[in-house]
Design an enzyme around this catalytic site. Sequence first.
Site, PDB file in Angstrom:
ATOM      1  N   HIS A 160      -9.420   5.270  -5.033  1.00  0.00           N
ATOM      2  CA  HIS A 160      -9.813   5.823  -3.733  1.00  0.00           C
ATOM      3  C   HIS A 160     -10.942   6.813  -3.856  1.00  0.00           C
ATOM      4  O   HIS A 160     -11.646   7.085  -2.895  1.00  0.00           O
ATOM      5  CB  HIS A 160      -8.614   6.500  -3.073  1.00  0.00           C
ATOM      6  CG  HIS A 160      -7.505   5.554  -2.738  1.00  0.00           C
ATOM      7  ND1 HIS A 160      -6.298   5.563  -3.388  1.00  0.00           N
ATOM      8  CD2 HIS A 160      -7.447   4.523  -1.860  1.00  0.00           C
ATOM      9  CE1 HIS A 160      -5.531   4.609  -2.901  1.00  0.00           C
ATOM     10  NE2 HIS A 160      -6.197   3.945  -1.983  1.00  0.00           N
ATOM     11  N   LYS A 185       1.437   5.561  -0.275  1.00  0.00           N
ATOM     12  CA  LYS A 185       1.028   5.435  -1.674  1.00  0.00           C
ATOM     13  C   LYS A 185       0.095   6.592  -1.984  1.00  0.00           C
ATOM     14  O   LYS A 185      -0.737   6.961  -1.165  1.00  0.00           O
ATOM     15  CB  LYS A 185       0.279   4.122  -1.909  1.00  0.00           C
ATOM     16  CG  LYS A 185       1.129   2.884  -1.791  1.00  0.00           C
ATOM     17  CD  LYS A 185       0.300   1.689  -2.195  1.00  0.00           C
ATOM     18  CE  LYS A 185       0.955   0.393  -1.743  1.00  0.00           C
ATOM     19  NZ  LYS A 185       0.064  -0.754  -1.956  1.00  0.00           N
ATOM     20  N   HIS A 238      -5.252   7.254  -5.671  1.00  0.00           N
ATOM     21  CA  HIS A 238      -5.527   7.186  -7.105  1.00  0.00           C
ATOM     22  C   HIS A 238      -7.021   7.136  -7.339  1.00  0.00           C
ATOM     23  O   HIS A 238      -7.804   7.266  -6.400  1.00  0.00           O
ATOM     24  CB  HIS A 238      -4.814   5.975  -7.732  1.00  0.00           C
ATOM     25  CG  HIS A 238      -5.148   4.672  -7.074  1.00  0.00           C
ATOM     26  ND1 HIS A 238      -6.339   4.024  -7.291  1.00  0.00           N
ATOM     27  CD2 HIS A 238      -4.461   3.917  -6.184  1.00  0.00           C
ATOM     28  CE1 HIS A 238      -6.376   2.917  -6.583  1.00  0.00           C
ATOM     29  NE2 HIS A 238      -5.252   2.825  -5.896  1.00  0.00           N
TER      30      HIS A 238
END
Length: 572
Positions: A137, A131, A134
């Site tokens: 994080h 993933k 974004h």
Amino acid sequence: MTASSLDSSGLHGLEAFEERIRGALAEVLGVPAEDLALDRPRQAGHGEFALPCFQAAQAAGRKPPELAAELAARLQVPEVEARAVGPFLNFRVEGAALARRVLQDALRPDFGRRRRTRTSIVEFGSPNIAKPMHVGHLRSTVIGAALARILEHLGHRVVRINHLGDWGAQFGKLVAAWRRWGQEDRLEADPIGHLLALYVRFHEEAEENPGLEEQGRQAFQELESGEDNEARRLWQRFTELSLREFQKTFDRLGARFDHVRGESWYEDRLPGVLAWLEGKDLLQQSEGAWIVDLEPEGIQTPCLVKTAHGTTLYATRDLAAALSRWEEFAFDECLYVVGNEQKLHFEQLRAVLRRAGCDWADRIEHVAFGLVRFAEGKLSTRKGRVLLLKEVLDRASELALEIVREKNPGHPDPEGVAEQVGVGAVIFHDLKHQRTKDVVFDWKEVLSFDGDTGPYLQYTHARCCAILRKAGRPVPDFAALRPEILAEDRELLTALGRFPAAVREAGDRREPSILAGHLLRLANAGNAFYRDRRVLGEEPPVEDARLAAIGALRNTLGLGLGLLGVPAPESM
RNA sequence: GCGCCCGUAGCUCAAUCGGAUAGAGCAUCAGACUUCUAAUCUGGCGGUUGGAGGUUCGAGUCCUCCCGGGCGCGCCA
């Protein structure tokens, strides 16, 4: 006699005076110095420290203003003037002494350093494989990296761990999705993009086709079997591709790790953890799954450690991680920089460890932070509603480049500073807020370079660098200075002098925003000094003293920005 | 339904674990660059700290209730 020889404490800046005051007060009041907490008065005219006398007066059967007045008369603190103002006892450091002490300390490369002997583990970053990183994080990475550096500055031995989300049922789903729809060429071209697309598609199609979930479960069982099968090879490949991408972002954010250990790193220990729990007689079966009951610890929700299908869970792996870290590092504190929404998980983790008789369970600390929301609602990777961290950093960097070109057309490295300014703005914007509060993502706020922002601090720092450059000589040696020349510049001196306390508080309360806020006040005082005091071209003793003040400001801002992870360019 | 977190200027946030007159930035209005970087600085405007009670020398901060928002609550992480 120099100021430093008066103190054997090793404390820097105003903390040295605070220590003296507390010592003197403790003696006069007959209480332990540890019990005395001094306030910082709001008003500059009230000095640097204050003791509200209400409680002490009550204990002595006196009236607060009376006691304050008496203490003011009796106290003898070198270089500090004590004055009673109503029920408050205020302390003001003499200007020359303040200047001497602050200049001497704030010019040191280790300003504010402490010598503690503690081992602190900081787990942060921790993106999920397959993933993209974004904006969520960003918080963990930036807060964790800052805390790690701050604690290190306080003398802690710090172990930084990137606890990658690289294990669990989701990877079974990913493997199942790959087997159905995976495309080699697309994986090569954009690994994370393709993996994310597979993941999203899996969840979309699983709503109509429940058989998919079963295939995902089976794939995770293959993965957890420990065999060197196709599922494992796929997983390994996805992990490597993802890590390569993450590294770029961590580099841009100035985050580094001592250990990159995903959940999978503890794979070998999972059976041992289950056996260990069983040996403590904590394991029970419930609705087909294996749980640890936490009612005895006051937690209604039991901790699930093994599914009905025999696979492990997040909690199982986190228990393994905690036990492994305890064995390896014997930490004094283990900090998990993870979002608020996982509060229950960490309470459960601690509770299980307590039930198992680990007396170190409470050294585990969840350093929680609020989530990033859009005005329109919550982010969701599964629904494809994400704001990529890379995009945020890119846009900040691009905007900064426009501004550098406009304001400083002759800059030798516009792209380089623009990246430093843009990324610095994003990092600082995150760190200036109290970490527990939710933040609404707003491009206008994040990309602002005016006012209380990272670029404001960088600009102040760069201005100091410009003066020092133009001086054409190093900051004069402290021994050659006449610090008393700066006695009137109290705002700057006290802001500098409070830096060590700000670092200490930020570390002890796991709150980088305390340091961020202090740096803003320091820059404020610095810009006022810049406005009011000419440095270059003054008569030699004055120029020397002011040059030293600018050197101290540059050094302290540089240190503070460094601790926060905000780059400090020398020109911009 | 239960639990936890949060409501402070138009907006984004501070307020040193209960202390002194609740402060900054943004926005807006008015000013300051022939002098070390104006990404700066100075001033104005802007508040019943969501509401109601309570605790005490003192409450934005603590307790109770209400309103509003967020998050969590067994086989995701």
